[in-house]
Design a protein around this motif. Structure first.
Motif, PDB file in Angstrom:
ATOM      1  N   ALA A 536      19.031  -1.545  -2.569  1.00  0.00           N
ATOM      2  CA  ALA A 536      17.804  -1.579  -3.257  1.00  0.00           C
ATOM      3  C   ALA A 536      17.106  -0.929  -2.166  1.00  0.00           C
ATOM      4  N   ARG A 537      17.014  -2.024  -0.556  1.00  0.00           N
ATOM      5  CA  ARG A 537      15.636  -1.723  -0.350  1.00  0.00           C
ATOM      6  C   ARG A 537      16.636  -0.314   0.596  1.00  0.00           C
ATOM      7  N   GLU A 538      17.206   0.643   0.291  1.00  0.00           N
ATOM      8  CA  GLU A 538      18.045   2.027   0.950  1.00  0.00           C
ATOM      9  C   GLU A 538      16.736   3.014  -0.846  1.00  0.00           C
ATOM     10  N   THR A 539      16.956   2.324  -1.947  1.00  0.00           N
ATOM     11  CA  THR A 539      15.848   2.834  -2.791  1.00  0.00           C
ATOM     12  C   THR A 539      14.412   2.679  -2.608  1.00  0.00           C
ATOM     13  N   TYR A 540      14.401   1.545  -1.920  1.00  0.00           N
ATOM     14  CA  TYR A 540      12.945   1.150  -2.137  1.00  0.00           C
ATOM     15  C   TYR A 540      12.134   2.260  -1.072  1.00  0.00           C
ATOM     16  N   LEU A 541      13.332   2.259   0.389  1.00  0.00           N
ATOM     17  CA  LEU A 541      12.936   3.249   1.792  1.00  0.00           C
ATOM     18  C   LEU A 541      12.449   4.900   1.221  1.00  0.00           C
ATOM     19  N   SER A 542      13.802   4.687   0.190  1.00  0.00           N
ATOM     20  CA  SER A 542      13.709   6.217  -0.648  1.00  0.00           C
ATOM     21  C   SER A 542      11.990   6.365  -1.656  1.00  0.00           C
ATOM     22  N   ALA A 543      11.617   5.503  -2.139  1.00  0.00           N
ATOM     23  CA  ALA A 543      11.042   6.007  -3.106  1.00  0.00           C
ATOM     24  C   ALA A 543       9.030   6.076  -1.819  1.00  0.00           C
ATOM     25  N   VAL A 544       9.243   4.852  -0.745  1.00  0.00           N
ATOM     26  CA  VAL A 544       8.070   4.707  -0.125  1.00  0.00           C
ATOM     27  C   VAL A 544       8.064   6.420   0.302  1.00  0.00           C
ATOM     28  N   GLY A 545       9.131   7.110   1.158  1.00  0.00           N
ATOM     29  CA  GLY A 545       9.502   7.605   1.747  1.00  0.00           C
ATOM     30  C   GLY A 545       8.751   9.154   0.629  1.00  0.00           C
ATOM     31  N   ALA A 546       8.680   9.176  -0.479  1.00  0.00           N
ATOM     32  CA  ALA A 546       8.789  10.213  -1.343  1.00  0.00           C
ATOM     33  C   ALA A 546       7.348  10.124  -1.888  1.00  0.00           C
TER      34      ALA A 546
END
Length: 979
Positions: A536-546
Motif C-alpha cells: 500500500a505504501r509503495e502504491t501511495y508513493l507511486s500516486a504521489v510521484g505521479a
C-alpha cells in the motif's frame, strides 16, 4: 550461384556490404518490402556470394512467435563451439537461455552481449554473414536480442541482414539501415512473366498482368498458374490465346502448324483470320482480363492476391492432401520424420503429398519447404477449428516429451477443446522453463493458454495472474489490464487480491505517469492497506510521484509561497486548488507508516508538502540513506530527484553511476534507458557533455527495443548548455508537447529551465527571464533551484532587480537548509549577482571548486570575470575568464565559451584556438574507451560496460593510439590526463 533478373541497385548494395565486411567492418541492413517482392531471393544472392561455410540463417515462423529464442537458436546453434571464448557471465547467460545449463534467469541485455561476442568470435578467421528472413515473425526475445546486436555491431567483420515485410510493424528494426525492395521494373517484369506464359499472349493481357501485380515477382510467377480455366486461363486457355495472338499478328504458330479448333487461325489454306474469328479472340481477351480482375478482387495488394491464389489451389486439393499440407504448416521446424509420423496418426497415406507438390505449394525432401510463407499462411488460416485441433493433437502425440516438452505442450494446448487440467499443468511447466531461460513473453503465452484450460476457478485465477506478471516483466504493460480483468472473474484470496492491486498500480504508473493515473493509484493503495501495508505504501508513493510529475497540469497548489512574477516583480497568484498532489498526500498521510525505503520516502514527501522544503531536508536525507543499492533502480525516478533537493552533488554523481552499473551488470534491459537518462543529466553538470551525449543516444537506441523512449529532457538540457539554438529549441518544443499530451507538468518546468539556460548562454537575458519566470512559478522537485539560479542571473542582467531579489531569497532559503558545497556555492553566487559584492563571487568560486559541478564552477568564474572586467580590473578578470573559457571549450558549451571569449578579448587578451593533435579529436565513444583502458580495464571489461564486442574495443584502441601518438596502454593514463 544465385542469379537475379534485374535488381541491379539491390545487388550493388549487397556487393558493397560484402566488400565492407571483408575489409573488417560490420554492416547491418534491413530488406524491406511486401510479401513476394523478392527479399528471400536477395538473401539467397547474398548467401551465395559469401565466403563458403560462413553463413548462418534463421527465419521467423508465424506459428512460433510465442516460443522464446526459437529463431535465435537457429542462428546460434552452429556457433556454439565458440561459446567457451566468452566471459563467464555471458557464457552462462547464453547457456541458460538455451537450456544448456541451469542458472539465474538471464536478462535480455546480457544475452544480447553474449550473442554479440559469439558472432565476433566466430568471425575472427573470416567474415560471418548472418541472414534473418521473415523478421516480422520473430519471437519477441529473438527480435529484442538481434536488434540489440544490430545496433552494437561495429568492427567484427559481421554482416547482419534482415528481411521484413511492409508496412513496418516491427518498431525494433526501425532506424536500422534499410533497402526498399520494390516491384521489378517494367521490362524485367515482362521478361519474368514470359518465363511462365506459354507461347505468345496478346500485349494487352501482358500489360494487365504487369499492372495488376505491380512488378511483384511472386505474383508474376503465381498469377498465371491460378487463372480460372472458365475464363480461358490455365494451360489450355493460354495456349488458345497464344495461337490467337499468333494469327492476329500474322506470325507463325509456335507449334509450326495449324491451331486447334478453339484457336482463331483459319484452316483454309492458311488464310488470314476472318472478322468473326477476330471478334471471337477479342472476347477471349476480355475474358482473360476479367479473370485477372477476378483474381485481384477483394485483395488490396499483389501479396494478398497471391495468398488468395494459394488458398484456391489448396481448396482444390483432395481432403487428405489438404490435411497433410496443414500438418506441414503447423509443424514449424520442417522435420520430415515428425511430419510423416503425424500424418500416419491422422490416417493419411504419404502419397497425399503428391497433389500438394504437383500444385507447387510445398517441397518435401530432407526438410519441408513451402513455396512461400504465404502458402504456409494460406494452409494454416484456411483450416477450420476442428481440423486444426486434430493436426495439433497428432503432432503432440508424436513429439518427444523428454526432448521437446515445450513444443509438445504447445501442440497439446492448441489441440484441447475444453478445460483440461493435465494439459494446463503441462503448459504451466513450460512457462516455468521459459521463465528460467528469461523468456517472459513466452511464459506469459503458455500461462494464458493454461489459464484458459484450467477447470478450477481458483487455480485459473492464479495462472492468469502469473501470466499478467510475466507480460509486465516482458515489457508488454498494455496487455496487462485485460488479463487482470480476467483474473478478477474468479475467486481471489487476500494474497491474490493484493497481487492484483499491486500489479494494477505498477502497470498504471508505467503506462501513464500524469495526473489522470493518480485516482486509480489511490484507490488501489486504499484496497491494499488491509491486504499488504508495505505494498500500500509503495502504491501511495507511486500516486504521489505521479502527482508530482503532473505538476501544474494537476492544479498543484505549491508555488514556493510565491506565484509567477512579472517583469516588475509583482506576484501573480498561483492556483488555489489543492489539486491531485494535495489529495494524494492527504490520502497517503492517513495510511499506516513504515520504516522501509518506500515508507521513509513517502513520509519525507508528506513533510515537504505540508511543512515546506526546509523541514523536509532532514527527512529526505534519512530516506535517501535507507535506499539500498539493489533497490536504486526501482526508486531512481524519485531518489534521482531528491538528491537535488538536498544539494548533494556527491550522491547525484555516485547514485546515478551505480544505477547504470547495476543495470548493465544485471542486464536489466527495461530499466537501463531510464538509468542512462538520469546518469546523462549528472554528467552534464559534471561538464562531461560528450559522455552525456553517448548515454542519451544509447538510452534512445535501447528504448526502441524495450518500449517508449525516455522523454527528451536530458537531451534538451544538453543542447541548451551547448548553446545550439535550433537543436535545443526543437527538443524543448518536443518536450513541451510531450508534457502537455501526457499531463506531466514537471516536464514543462524542465523545458522552461532549459530555455533559460540557452538564452542566458547567448546573453539574451530578456528571453531567459521570461522562460525562467514561467518555470519558477511552481515548486517542481529537482527543477526549481536550478530555475531560480537562471532567474536570478537573467533578472539582474535584464534590469529587473525586484524579480532578482525575490528569486534570490527563495533560492537562498532552500540552500541554507542543505548547507553543502553545492548549496553554499548557489547561495553565494545569488548574493553576488543581487548584492554586487566581490567576496560573494569569491566564495561561490571556492565552494563550486569543492563540488563536482564543473559547469557551475565555470559559470561562477565567468560571472566573476565579467564583474571584474566591468570594474576595469583586467588582469584579475583574465585570471577568472581564462579558466572559464578553457572549461567551456573543453566541455563543448559553445555559447558560454563564446561569451567568455568575448570578455577575454575585451580585457586585451588574444583568445587562442585549441591546437590539434590532442584528445578532443577522439570521438565520444573513443574517449570513453580511452578512459576505461587508462583505468586498467581489459577489452572484455570495456566491452561489457559499453556493450561492444572485445574485437570492436581493440579496433577502437588502435585508432586511439594513433590519434594520441602513443604505442601502448602504459602510455594511456598520461595521454588521457594530458588531454
Amino acid at each position: 550461384m544465385i542469379e537475379l533478373r534485374g535488381r541491379v541497385r539491390e545487388r550493388d548494395q549487397l556487393d558493397r556490404l560484402l566488400k565492407d565486411v571483408r575489409a573488417g567492418q560490420s554492416r547491418v541492413l534491413v530488406l524491406r518490402g511486401e510479401a513476394g517482392a523478392g527479399k528471400s531471393a536477395l538473401l539467397d544472392y547474398l548467401a551465395g556470394h559469401a565466403p563458403t561455410g560462413r553463413v548462418v540463417r534463421a527465419a521467423g515462423v508465424e506459428p512460433e512467435t510465442e516460443l522464446a529464442y526459437s529463431a535465435l537458436h537457429q542462428l546460434v546453434a552452429p556457433l556454439l563451439p565458440h561459446l567457451d571464448r566468452l566471459p563467464e557471465p555471458q557464457r552462462l547467460a547464453l547457456a541458460t537461455a538455451f537450456g544448456l545449463a541451469a542458472g539465474r534467469p538471464p536478462e535480455a541485455l546480457l544475452i544480447g552481449l553474449a550473442v554479440l561476442g559469439l558472432l565476433a568470435e566466430a568471425a575472427v578467421e573470416q567474415p560471418l554473414i548472418v541472414v534473418v528472413d521473415d523478421a516480422q515473425w520473430l519471437d519477441r526475445m529473438s527480435e529484442v536480442i538481434l536488434t540489440f546486436v544490430a545496433r552494437r555491431l561495429d568492427a567484427e567483420s559481421v554482416a547482419l541482414v534482415f528481411a521484413a515485410r511492409t508496412p513496418a510493424d516491427d518498431a525494433l528494426l526501425t532506424g536500422l539501415p534499410e533497402l526498399r525492395v520494390e516491384g521489378l521494373p517494367d521490362a524485367d517484369a515482362r521478361a519474368l512473366l514470359a518465363t511462365v506464359l506459354p507461347g505468345l499472349v496478346d500485349a494487352r493481357v501482358r500489360d494487365r498482368i504487369v499492372a495488376e501485380t505491380r512488378g511483384n515477382p511472386l505474383a508474376l510467377l503465381e498469377l498465371p498458374r491460378d487463372m480460372d480455366p472458365a475464363f480461358g486461363f490455365g494451360a489450355p486457355g493460354l495456349s488458345s490465346l497464344a495461337a490467337g495472338a499468333s494469327s492476329v499478328g500474322g506470325a507463325a504458330s509456335p507449334a509450326g502448324g495449324a491451331s486447334s479448333s478453339g484457336g482463331a487461325a483459319s484452316s483454309a489454306g492458311g488464310a488470314s483470320s476472318s472478322a468473326g474469328e477476330a471478334a471471337s479472340f477479342a472476347v477471349e481477351v476480355r475474358s482473360f482480363e476479367a479473370g485477372v480482375r477476378s483474381f485481384g478482387a477483394g485483395a488490396s495488394s499483389p501479396a494478398g492476391r497471391v495468398e488468395g491464389g494459394f488458398e484456391r489451389r489448396i481448396a482444390a486439393l483432395p481432403a487428405d492432401s489438404r490435411t497433410l499440407l496443414l500438418a506441414a504448416a503447423v509443424e514449424p521446424v520442417g522435420d520430415v520424420t515428425l511430419l510423416w509420423r503425424a500424418v500416419e496418426r491422422l490416417g493419411i497415406s504419404p502419397d497425399a503429398a503428391g497433389p500438394a507438390q504437383a500444385a507447387g505449394l510445398v517441397e518435401i525432401g530432407a526438410r519441408v519447404r513451402f513455396r512461400h510463407p504465404l502458402a504456409r499462411s494460406a494452409a494454416w488460416r484456411g483450416a477450420d477449428a476442428a481440423e486444426l485441433r486434430a493436426v495439433h493433437r497428432a503432432l503432440a502425440e508424436v513429439t518427444d516429451a523428454d526432448r521437446d516438452p515445450d513444443r509438445r505442450a504447445w501442440h497439446r494446448g492448441h489441440a484441447a477443446v475444453g478445460p483440461d487440467e493435465a494439459v494446463a499443468a503441462e503448459l504451466e511447466g513450460s512457462a516455468g522453463r521459459a521463465l528460467a531461460r528469461g523468456g517472459r513473453a513466452a511464459a506469459a503465452a503458455f500461462l494464458e493458454r493454461a489459464a484458459e484450460l484450467t477447470p478450477d476457478r481458483n487455480r485459473r485465477a492464479a495462472r492468469m495472474l502469473a501470466a499478467a506478471q510475466a507480460r509486465l516483466a516482458s515489457g508488454a504493460a498494455a496487455a496487462v489490464p485485460d488479463l487482470l480483468a480476467a483474473v478478477e472473474m474468479g475467486p481471489l484470496d487476500p494474497v491474490q487480491q493484493a497481487g492484483v492491486e499491486r500489479l494494477r498500480a505498477r502497470v498504471a504508473f508505467v503506462l501513464n505517469t500524469g495526473h489522470e493515473i493518480v485516482p486509480p493509484l489511490l484507490a488501489a493503495a486504499r484496497r491494499l492497506e488491509s491486504l499488504d501495508p508495505a505494498a500500500a505504501r509503495e502504491t501511495y508513493l507511486s500516486a504521489v510521484g505521479a502527482a508530482i510529475n503532473a505538476g501544474r497540469l494537476g492544479s498543484v497548489d505549491r508555488a514556493g509561497g510565491v506565484g509567477s512574477l512579472d517583469r516588475a516583480g509583482d506576484a501573480v497568484a498561483a492556483p488555489a486548488d489543492a489539486g491531485v498532489l494535495g489529495r494524494a498526500i492527504e490520502a497517503a498521510a492517513a495510511a499506516p507508516v513504515g520504516d522501509e525505503p518506500a515508507g521513509l520516502l513517502l513520509a519525507s514527501l508528506i513533510i515537504w508538502h505540508r511543512e515546506g522544503h526546509a523541514a523536509a531536508v532532514p527527512a529526505f536525507r534519512e530516506a535517501l540513506a535507507a535506499v539500498p543499492a539493489d533497490s536504486e533502480l526501482d526508486l531512481l525516478w524519485l531518489t534521482g530527484m531528491l538528491v537535488h533537493e538536498v544539494f548533494d552533488d556527491e550522491a547525484f554523481q555516485d547514485r546515478t553511476e551505480q544505477a547504470v552499473a547495476f543495470a548493465r551488470a544485471a542486464g536489466v534491459l527495461s530499466r537501463l534507458p531510464g538509468a542512462l537518462t538520469f546518469r546523462s543529466t549528472a554528467l552534464i553538470y559534471a561538464g562531461r557533455f560528450a559522455d552525456a551525449s553517448d548515454l542519451i543516444d544509447e538510452a534512445a537506441a535501447l528504448a526502441r527495443a524495450t518500449g517508449p523512449a525516455p522523454h527528451p529532457a536530458s537531451a534538451g538540457i544538453l543542447a541548451a548548455f551547448r548553446g545550439r539554438t535550433e537543436e535545443a529549441l526543437a527538443l524543448i518544443d518536443e518536450l513541451s508537447r510531450d508534457a502537455t499530451a501526457g499531463g506531466v507538468g514537471w516536464l514543462l518546468s524542465t523545458a522552461g529551465y532549459s530555455k533559460a539556460v540557452l538564452h542566458n548562454g547567448h546573453g539574451d537575458y530578456a528571453a531567459a527571464l521570461t522562460a525562467a519566470q514561467e518555470a519558477a512559478a511552481y515548486e517542481d522537485l529537482a527543477v526549481l533551484q536550478w530555475t531560480l539560479g537562471e532567474l536570478v542571473e537573467a533578472a539582474v542582467r535584464a534590469g529587473a532587480p525586484r524579480v532578482a531579489a525575490e528569486a534570490r531569497d527563495r533560492l537562498v532559503a532552500r540552500a541554507a537548509a542543505a548547507d553543502t558545497p553545492w548549496a553554499r556555492g548557489v547561495r553565494a553566487l545569488a548574493d553576488a549577482l543581487v548584492d554586487d559584492t566581490e567576496s560573494a563571487y569569491q566564495e561561490a568560486v571556492t565552494q563550486f571548486a569543492a563540488s563536482r559541478h564543473k559547469v557551475q564552477l565555470a559559470r561562477a568564474r565567468l560571472l566573476y570575470g565579467e564583474w571584474l572586467r566591468r570594474a576595469n580590473r583586467r588582469g584579475d578578470a583574465r585570471d577568472q575568464l581564462r579558466p572559464a573559457y578553457e572549461a567551456f571549450t573543453t566541455m563543448g558549451a559553445e555559447a558560454f565559451a563564446e561569451r567568455a571569449g568575448r570578455e577575454l578579448t575585451a580585457t586585451g587578451e588574444t583568445v587562442r584556438k585549441r591546437s590539434p593533435g590532442t584528445a578532443e579529436e577522439l570521438t565520444p565513444q573513443e574517449s570513453q574507451i580511452a578512459r576505461l583502458a587508462a583505468a586498467g580495464r581489459t577489452n572484455p571489461e570495456i566491452g561489457a560496460v559499453l556493450f561492444l564486442s572485445p574485437r570492436t574495443v581493440e579496433w577502437h584502441l588502435r585508432k586511439i593510439f594513433t590519434k594520441l601518438g602513443i604505442t601502448s596502454r602504459r602510455e594511456l593514463p598520461t595521454a588521457v590526463g594530458r588531454a
